[in-house]
Motif scaffolding. Structure first.
Motif, short mmCIF file in Angstrom:
data_model
loop_
_atom_site.label_atom_id
_atom_site.label_comp_id
_atom_site.label_asym_id
_atom_site.label_seq_id
_atom_site.Cartn_x
_atom_site.Cartn_y
_atom_site.Cartn_z
N ARG A 1 25.83 31.89 -26.86
CA ARG A 1 25.08 30.78 -26.27
C ARG A 1 24.98 29.61 -27.25
O ARG A 1 24.69 28.49 -26.85
N PRO B 1 23.94 27.35 -21.58
CA PRO B 1 24.01 27.34 -20.11
C PRO B 1 24.41 26.00 -19.50
O PRO B 1 25.19 25.96 -18.54
N GLU B 2 23.93 24.88 -20.05
CA GLU B 2 24.29 23.58 -19.47
C GLU B 2 25.77 23.25 -19.67
O GLU B 2 26.39 22.59 -18.84
#
Length: 112
Positions: free
Chosen positions: A64, A69-70
């Motif tokens: 990550r 996530p974006e």
């Protein structure tokens, strides 16, 4: 022979086949293509980042830190951790050399 998918790199126009269940990075390496630098091959280093512009894929675990996530939602993934489900169009996005410098120059300390 099992099912395979065509992967096309957007800017170079290079294409290669990727077997079902095989990572995009492994298929690149087997065919001698050097679209992105290679690091750990396990989703942790972030070197093999690509953007998937078109097509469907399964995604394995990846850091990550390198793929928050974006960024993942925008189609940026690590080539070592994606597995095509259809033909793909990708864009290679290797890290800049300065960003890799800290990972390439490490010191090992041996305690005696």
């Amino acid at each position: 022979m099992g099912e395979s998918y065509q992967v096309t790199e957007q800017y170079s126009g290079q294409t290669f086949r990727c077997k079902a269940g095989q990572s995009v990075l492994k298929a690149m390496e087997q065919q001698g293509l050097k679209c992105v630098p290679v690091g750990c091959r396990g989703g942790g280093c972030g070197f093999c980042k690509v953007a998937v512009l078109s097509g469907d894929y399964a995604c394995g675990k990846m850091s990550r830190v390198h793929v928050p996530p974006e960024v993942l939602a925008q189609g940026e993934v690590l080539a070592c951790r994606i597995y095509p489900l259809t033909d793909l169009i990708i864009e290679c996005r290797p890290q800049q050399p300065a960003a890799r410098l800290t990972n390439e120059h490490t010191t090992t300390i041996v305690m005696r």
